[in-house]
Scaffold this motif. Sequence first.
Motif, PDB file in Angstrom:
ATOM      1  N   ASP A 170      -1.238 -12.247   0.399  1.00  0.00           N
ATOM      2  CA  ASP A 170      -2.529 -12.144   1.069  1.00  0.00           C
ATOM      3  C   ASP A 170      -3.430 -11.181   0.301  1.00  0.00           C
ATOM      4  O   ASP A 170      -3.003 -10.083  -0.087  1.00  0.00           O
ATOM      5  N   MET A 171      -4.693 -11.562   0.081  1.00  0.00           N
ATOM      6  CA  MET A 171      -5.613 -10.735  -0.669  1.00  0.00           C
ATOM      7  C   MET A 171      -5.858  -9.401   0.014  1.00  0.00           C
ATOM      8  O   MET A 171      -6.123  -8.390  -0.646  1.00  0.00           O
ATOM      9  N   ARG A 172      -5.778  -9.354   1.343  1.00  0.00           N
ATOM     10  CA  ARG A 172      -6.002  -8.099   2.054  1.00  0.00           C
ATOM     11  C   ARG A 172      -4.924  -7.073   1.713  1.00  0.00           C
ATOM     12  O   ARG A 172      -5.216  -5.862   1.622  1.00  0.00           O
ATOM     13  N   ALA A 173      -3.693  -7.521   1.529  1.00  0.00           N
ATOM     14  CA  ALA A 173      -2.630  -6.591   1.137  1.00  0.00           C
ATOM     15  C   ALA A 173      -2.906  -5.988  -0.233  1.00  0.00           C
ATOM     16  O   ALA A 173      -2.684  -4.796  -0.462  1.00  0.00           O
ATOM     17  N   GLU A 174      -3.429  -6.804  -1.150  1.00  0.00           N
ATOM     18  CA  GLU A 174      -3.742  -6.290  -2.479  1.00  0.00           C
ATOM     19  C   GLU A 174      -4.925  -5.330  -2.439  1.00  0.00           C
ATOM     20  O   GLU A 174      -4.933  -4.317  -3.142  1.00  0.00           O
ATOM     21  N   ILE A 175      -5.930  -5.616  -1.624  1.00  0.00           N
ATOM     22  CA  ILE A 175      -7.091  -4.720  -1.530  1.00  0.00           C
ATOM     23  C   ILE A 175      -6.652  -3.352  -1.007  1.00  0.00           C
ATOM     24  O   ILE A 175      -7.065  -2.308  -1.531  1.00  0.00           O
ATOM     25  N   GLY A 176      -5.818  -3.336   0.031  1.00  0.00           N
ATOM     26  CA  GLY A 176      -5.330  -2.065   0.550  1.00  0.00           C
ATOM     27  C   GLY A 176      -4.513  -1.299  -0.472  1.00  0.00           C
ATOM     28  O   GLY A 176      -4.641  -0.074  -0.602  1.00  0.00           O
ATOM     29  N   ALA A 200       0.824  -1.209   0.000  1.00  0.00           N
ATOM     30  CA  ALA A 200       0.000   0.000   0.000  1.00  0.00           C
ATOM     31  C   ALA A 200       0.855   1.254   0.000  1.00  0.00           C
ATOM     32  O   ALA A 200       0.499   2.257  -0.629  1.00  0.00           O
ATOM     33  N   MET A 201       1.992   1.214   0.663  1.00  0.00           N
ATOM     34  CA  MET A 201       2.798   2.435   0.785  1.00  0.00           C
ATOM     35  C   MET A 201       3.499   2.772  -0.526  1.00  0.00           C
ATOM     36  O   MET A 201       3.928   3.917  -0.711  1.00  0.00           O
ATOM     37  N   ARG A 202       3.629   1.825  -1.448  1.00  0.00           N
ATOM     38  CA  ARG A 202       4.304   2.102  -2.714  1.00  0.00           C
ATOM     39  C   ARG A 202       3.355   2.104  -3.905  1.00  0.00           C
ATOM     40  O   ARG A 202       3.814   2.138  -5.053  1.00  0.00           O
TER      41      ARG A 202
END
Length: 449
Positions: free
Chosen positions: A249-255, A218-220
């Motif tokens: 993890d799908m949550r990392a991609e959503i964020g 998310a930060m990049r």
Amino acid sequence: MKLLMILLSVMALWHVAAGAVLVFRKTSSMRIPWWLTAGECDSPWWVLLILVSQFDDALPTPWYFSFPALLAGWLGSEYLLWCMMRWRRAKRPRGAPDAALLDCLLGGAAGDSMGLPYERLSPRTVARMREITGQSLFWRYGTVSDDTEQTVLVAEALSRNPRGDAVAFLKDFSRTYRRWILWNPWTSGRASLLSGVKLWFGCPPTRSGIASAGNAPAMRSAVIGVYYAGEPETRRHFVRASTRMTHTDMRAEIGAQAVASLAAYLTKTSAPSPEEIILLLREEGPNEPEWQTCVSGLEQKCRLYPHGQKPSGYDAGDKGVSGYVYATVIAAIYLWYSSQSDYEKIILSAIHHGGDTDTVAAIAGALAGIQAGAEAIPPQWLHGIKAYPYSPAYLKQLATHPYRFQYWMLHLRLLAMLLLCLVLLWNIVERGLIAAVSLFRRNKHTPES
């Protein structure tokens, strides 16, 4: 040994001369042959000279091989090559920088630099500290963390692959990321570090990710949203490739998708409404109940943001905002929206929330920079960033045209500086031990009266 010192001296001088060739090289290409860039890395040869001159007691050392002379020569060559690189870059044609891309890079870097000294501090601890007016890591100056460094790696890969080829982008990004992680393991999270290790062991970037819901993707991702603001499908492919290289993890991609989509949306409008923002965020994870719950909590707080209440949807607790991607993204978006046009207030609010302050401030600062422009960033905050090569000048250059910074040059110079400090420390310890032994022997052989 004398022949070895002469050979090392010739090699060091040749590397300085090879660096001078870069000044007169008539080309506008940003890709420089390795044998020329090697000329900019004379530090190891100077260090070898210093090591040989310091540890070979059998050889009578002339004055020009003494420690002060070699140190002065090394520092002088560093300054000369720095001037050469500035001259070389100044001769290249410069275009107008991409305003949105530059605002995103500067906004994220300034927020990251401001929040870094307060990382992992609780809100209560931050509240007890003195008033925050600028960087405080090294007096009035600061550096940047992996938030800005990984964003720069993504921006470099994007600028070198402008045709929308996600495969080429991922290959380029993984190559620079592998070299970066080798020298910066202490600044990375667990998933970022392990994925870099897998890349070094030959794992392809499509399978190097770790099952983690951290906030590194998310930060990049804001810079990807700016770069492909008008191409939503291409943007999603690039964010997915960037995310899954380190986090599966799908949550990392959503964020990450949420930050990229919001950054792309801010390039088209300067006054987004709460309804538009919430609708945009809900579209990123329609089948993820936890994400929808976080967005619902954010929606309630956005309607009450003048009251300055903390965002719901996550439990910051006494330790502040965690590195969990949903916690970081929701907090960053809320802090940005609650003070959209006031960049300074956004960053200070992110710091006072505690926890992962650098990442929250970097994401919120990137969004605020895109919306309000780089003019909204306090000039002293940009001036206080002393992180080579991630300076505001380099970020502006990166927004102007593609450029590949030779990171291995930086690594060799840092290693050379470390070796030089070790040599100096060894000389101090050795002289102290010799003086102590001499004093002990003199006292031992002194006849008693």
